[in-house]
Design an enzyme around this catalytic site. Structure first.
Site, PDB file in Angstrom:
ATOM      1  CE  LYS A 145      57.368   1.629  80.903  1.00  0.00           C
ATOM      2  NZ  LYS A 145      56.002   2.198  80.762  1.00  0.00           N
ATOM      3  CB  SER A 200      54.759   1.472  84.296  1.00  0.00           C
ATOM      4  OG  SER A 200      54.487   1.883  82.975  1.00  0.00           O
ATOM      5  CB  SER A 260      52.752   4.450  82.130  1.00  0.00           C
ATOM      6  OG  SER A 260      52.191   3.544  83.052  1.00  0.00           O
TER       7      SER A 260
END
Lengths: 533, 482
Positions: free
Chosen positions: A99, A175, A199
């Site tokens: 990420k 996210s 997330s």
């Protein structure tokens, strides 16, 4: 069984086994993964993307940047180690997507923000460095909501944002949308995401993969570009519980760079996986089978039942586990559940606003090219241009609720309610308490993946996508989302497990057992649409 | 006409002399280093970095708290003070807001007139320093040096208990002494190790109200404290006597021009949005750890001064001088111990010889190569008459230069005193033979006796026993006329 799968779809433990024994080269694994990315990911997103074309709109767009050359070099080094008879580690040759909220030395580390579009990190985040040390190979950085502020990945400054591999019209969640999508589509075997209010788990649920949010302090946050520092947890996204156990094993433990990383021994997460669930007490709570939220216009509190398919999938998981010997405890009360989102709104924004202070155009990141009158003007223009809508909203809200005038009404109060939420869990996991749970079983999300653009723009509604996930972050406890079936539209449903502090092992064991129990279920054999087009 | 008294409180930023910075592994001291040469991702506030608390900084705060008779919290917390400034890389300063490690306490300040003025301490907390900004107005640029970012500080806040500029200056003098004594800070004002802000108000003498105060920033030397506060007291009295009110301003002291300049009105003060820093755990002091730290707390300057007066019979003046620095007082006591008594003689040598050598070499007593044992040995040699006092003094620099002991040097260089009567008489005779006219002069001016002794001393290369020589000259010189 796994050997018949293409390399990019094999689980991490199988790949590592093959690479360590020399049956498959790490280079072959990386090349196969790069080929998969080439086939399904479409063009790289950018901050000035231009119009999308129909061909691209079917693609996954998980990666912001690829580090293919470094990955191949690393693969060759691992193959050389194997040739010399050395052990490259328990994750040898496993392709890893990161990420893009983590700093990795020499890579653009953007947080999906214009502000850091050209920022190249000079150091590597601890959890990533540990995975690399265990033999994993970082392939690239994957997309996310800007600074992880969102639940759909749509707010990324890098467009087109990631799409759901099961249905390109839907969001992958967020996210950590790029993490979940890349793992679901075989563009990585393992991804590292971050979970501040769900997330990791919510996109894992939306994309039909396993997402683990460890106990706060289990995995170092060093190198994670902070969102809500008291809530942020790095964790793995994988396709199987066993892979999650392997990844957590490598990531977990004390870190001299993070004083909030606990100095507790890390258990062997793989060892107990096959012990089954007999005797485990698994709770179900009515507070997790409804959503309670204030109406966005009237502010009136509303109770809504969850979609029946999601309830059914969760109940089916409970029944399967009960058949395997788990004791299902009904009607577990978690009375403060509905405060999770309002409390999160306040706490996360106070921390976020402060964490964003450092992005001021002085030292690194975006600085305005316009002419400036003075220092204040330089700050305003640089931040005005560098931050997207989400950071700006969060700064406004965070500044407001932590201001001297309002802090006691909002921030201090939110902290007290957070303590109450924590007590809810302490009481049901208390080994001497009335419920003595080993885990709590809930749906991960109130809906399956929603359509792109359907919710985006409504910050309040978007936030309620995390309603069932957020309290693990408030309480600091571990939680895991695992695939539990599909809805009528062919979108994955996630089932969630909460556990007691530091007891990731039990969650992994339950998830692994559930995988074994459902291995032959028809829904297990479904493949994401992105792989069949 | 009304008579006024000043009400003064100080806020002092103390730079700790830890090896590393407060939250990272960079050296704490960057003195003389090129800009931005002593920095890392953590102290520069790069994305993703986290602070890790330096244990030694906490220990120093505990020691200071104990020395100030304060409450040292078993659990204290770190908070973020949010504001934008280019030399504050994170956009917030990590500090302790409402639960500081040191709470309350007091500090006794001895004044030159003999009074002891007790000053209350409000609190002392740990925090990180910011960097330095240099505004190059001509070039239109601002240059930032981050070397100082993350240097550990203690901010100490006094109660409004000081009543004059002189008391404030003495407070700073004594605080500097204490900080060095405890090895908390180098406390070098010229290097910014102590930075002082002064809160000043006035009121009618004897009143108990607190009037609006002004805050003077940047009073960074003892003289600046004295001069700035004096100027501000005079200004405030002038305002009140002119029928105006004193407003709560922040003032800047310009040391060049010795003037105060208004920086801003207090009403426009920023909201720092303090909240607990989630990146740091609270600082918890376990009982064992606290005990171990407090075990290292030395006897404090005032207590040691009193003991020197009582136990060693030193004058108040000598005792003050010898307890100015901890190393000096340790030196003195070690020498007394090595000598086995005679503290007044040791004090005499300290005041006359050791202090001079220290001043000349700009060294501290603990670094001196002429050790307390050497001093004791030297005193013993002088007392025994083996060498004279002047040779003793000369030995100090010889020991430092050669690293040999006084006894070794006396043997090697033939420094032993000439005390035998025959030798001394021969010396005296030689001087008389060479200076017949001085003998005549002596008749009218008996003080020339010293001159004769001096000549003989020179002939002996300083080794003769001067008192014995004086006796001999008195015998052999003709009687004086008066």
């Amino acid at each position: 069984m796994t050997l018949s799968l293409p390399l990019p779809d094999q689980p991490a433990h199988a790949i590592a086994e093959s690479v360590r024994t020399g049956a498959v080269s790490a280079r072959a694994v990386v090349e196969a993964t790069l080929a998969r990315i080439d086939a399904v990911d479409g063009r790289r997103p950018s901050t000035s993307p231009g119009p999308d074309d129909p061909e691209n709109s079917r693609r996954v767009h998980a990666y912001i940047s690829l580090q293919a050359e470094q990955a191949l070099e690393r693969a060759d080094a691992i193959d050389a180690q194997v040739a010399r008879g050395e052990d490259p580690g328990p994750l040898a040759g496993v392709p890893l997507s990161v990420k893009d909220i983590f700093c990795v030395a020499g890579t653009p580390s953007t947080a999906a923000s214009r502000m850091l579009e050209h920022f190249v990190a000079p150091y590597t985040a601890t959890p990533i460095a540990r995975l690399q040390a265990a033999g994993a190979i970082a392939i690239g950085k994957v997309n996310l909501d800007e600074y992880a502020y969102g639940s759909s990945t749509e707010s990324s400054a890098f467009q087109p944002a990631t799409r759901n591999p099961w249905n390109a019209n839907c969001v992958p969640g967020g996210s950590s949308g790029g993490s979940a999508a890349s793992v679901a589509a075989g563009e990585a075997t393992l991804s590292v995401g971050t979970d501040t209010a769900g997330s990791i788990r919510q996109p894992a649920a939306f994309c039909g993969v396993v997402g683990l949010k460890p106990t706060y302090g289990r995995v170092s946050r060093y190198g994670l570009i902070a969102f809500g520092s008291s809530l942020d947890c790095p964790g793995p996204v994988t396709r199987t519980a066993r892979d999650a156990a392997l990844a957590l094993q490598a990531m977990a433990g004390a870190d001299p760079h993070d004083s909030t990383a606990a100095a507790l021994p890390v258990p062997d997460y793989s060892r107990g996986l096959d012990q089954g669930v007999r005797g485990l007490r698994i709770g179900l709570s009515p507070d997790y089978f409804r959503i309670r939220y204030p109406d966005p216009t009237t502010g009136e509190i509303r109770d809504t039942e969850l979609p029946p398919e999601i309830v059914a999938a969760t109940r089916a998981a409970a029944e399967a586990l009960a058949r395997a010997g788990a004791e299902i405890v009904e009607d577990v009360p978690l009375p403060n559940t509905s405060f999770g989102i309002p409390v999160y709104f306040v706490i996360s924004r106070v921390e976020a606003a402060s964490n964003l202070h450092r992005f001021d155009g002085v030292k690194y990141g975006h600085r305005t090219q316009q002419t400036i009158r003075d220092l204040r003007d330089m700050y305003r223009k640089s931040r005005g241009e560098g931050f997207g809508r989400q950071p700006k909203l969060r700064i406004l809200m965070g500044m407001y609720v932590s201001g001297a005038q309002y802090a006691s009404q909002y921030y201090q109060r939110a902290l007290r309610v957070r303590t109450l939420i924590r007590r809810d869990f302490e009481s049901v996991f208390d080994p001497q308490g009335a419920y003595r749970l080993n885990a709590l079983l809930t749906p991960t999300t109130p809906t399956t993946a929603f359509e792109i653009g359907a919710v985006y723009g409504n910050s309040v509604l978007m936030q309620y996508a995390d309603l069932l996930a957020v309290n693990a972050n408030h309480a600091g406890i571990p939680a895991l989302s695992m695939p539990g079936g599909f809805d009528a539209g062919g979108l994955p449903i996630g089932v969630q497990l909460f556990g007691a502090d530091w007891d990731e092992a039990t969650l992994l064991r339950i998830a692994h057992t559930f995988e074994t129990l459902t291995a032959d279920a028809a829904w297990r054999s479904r493949r994401p649409l992105a792989l069949t087009q | 006409m009304l008579s006024f008294e000043a009400v003064i409180g100080l806020e002092i930023h103390i730079q700790l002399n830890t090896h590393t910075k407060i939250f990272c592994g960079c050296r704490a001291d960057s003195w003389g280093a090129p800009p931005n040469s002593n920095i890392c991702p953590v102290c520069c506030g790069l994305p993703g970095v986290l602070p890790v608390l330096n244990r030694i900084a906490v220990e120093k705060a505990v020691l200071l708290g104990a020395a100030l008779d304060a409450q040292v919290r078993d659990e204290s917390f770190f908070d973020r003070k949010n504001y934008f400034y280019p030399d504050l890389p994170k956009g917030y300063q990590i500090t302790q807001f409402d639960q500081a490690i040191v709470q309350g306490g007091h500090f006794d300040v001895p004044m030159p007139d003999g009074r002891i003025v007790p000053i209350s301490i409000t609190k002392a907390h740990l925090e990180e320093d910011a960097g330095k900004t240099r505004n190059d107005v001509a070039a239109g640029v601002r240059q930032i040096d981050m070397n100082r970012c993350g240097v550990p500080l203690i901010e100490l806040v006094t109660g409004p208990d000081l009543r004059s500029a002189e008391e404030a200056a003495q407070f700073l003098v004594r605080m500097r002494q204490l900080l060095r004594w405890l090895d908390i800070s180098e406390a070098n004002l010229e290097r910014g190790h102590l930075r002082c802000d002064a809160n000043v108000s006035i009121r009618e003498a004897g009143a108990t109200v607190l009037n609006p105060k002004t805050e003077i920033k940047n009073v960074n030397s003892i003289d600046a404290v004295r001069n700035a506060i004096e100027a501000e007291i005079a200004r405030q009295i002038g305002e009140v006597e002119a029928g105006r009110r004193v407003s709560a301003w922040t003032l800047d002291w310009d040391d060049e021009t010795q003037t105060l300049r208004k920086m801003r009105s207090k009403e426009t003060e920023a909201d720092y949005r303090y909240f607990r820093d989630p990146d740091l755990l609270s600082a918890r002091l376990t009982p064992e750890w606290k005990r171990a730290v407090l075990a290292t707390l030395p006897e404090l300057p005032l207590a040691r001064r009193s003991r020197f007066i009582v136990d060693y019979g030193l004058s108040a003046y000598d005792a003050s001088i010898l307890t100015e620095e901890r190393a000096l007082s340790d030196y003195f006591e070690a020498a007394v111990k090595a000598l086995g008594g005679n503290p007044k003689t040791v004090a005499n040598w300290m005041m006359n010889d050791i202090l001079r050598v220290l001043n000349e070499s700009n060294a501290t007593a603990s670094d001196l190569a002429f050790k307390p044992a050497h001093l004791a040995e030297t005193i013993r040699l002088v007392e025994a008459g083996t060498i004279n006092r002047a040779t003793g003094t000369a030995l100090i620099t010889k020991v430092i230069a050669t690293g040999r002991t006084p006894t070794e040097l006396i043997a090697a260089e033939g420094l032993a005193q000439i005390s035998g009567d025959d030798a001394l008489q021969a010396l005296a005779q030689a001087v008389l033979d060479e200076n017949p006219q001085q003998i005549e002069a002596y008749r009218k001016k008996p003080s020339l006796l010293k001159w004769f002794v001096g000549q003989a001393m020179r002939k002996s290369q300083g080794k003769a026993n001067a008192q014995a020589l004086e006796r001999i000259f008195l015998c052999v010189l003709p009687p004086a006329d008066v």
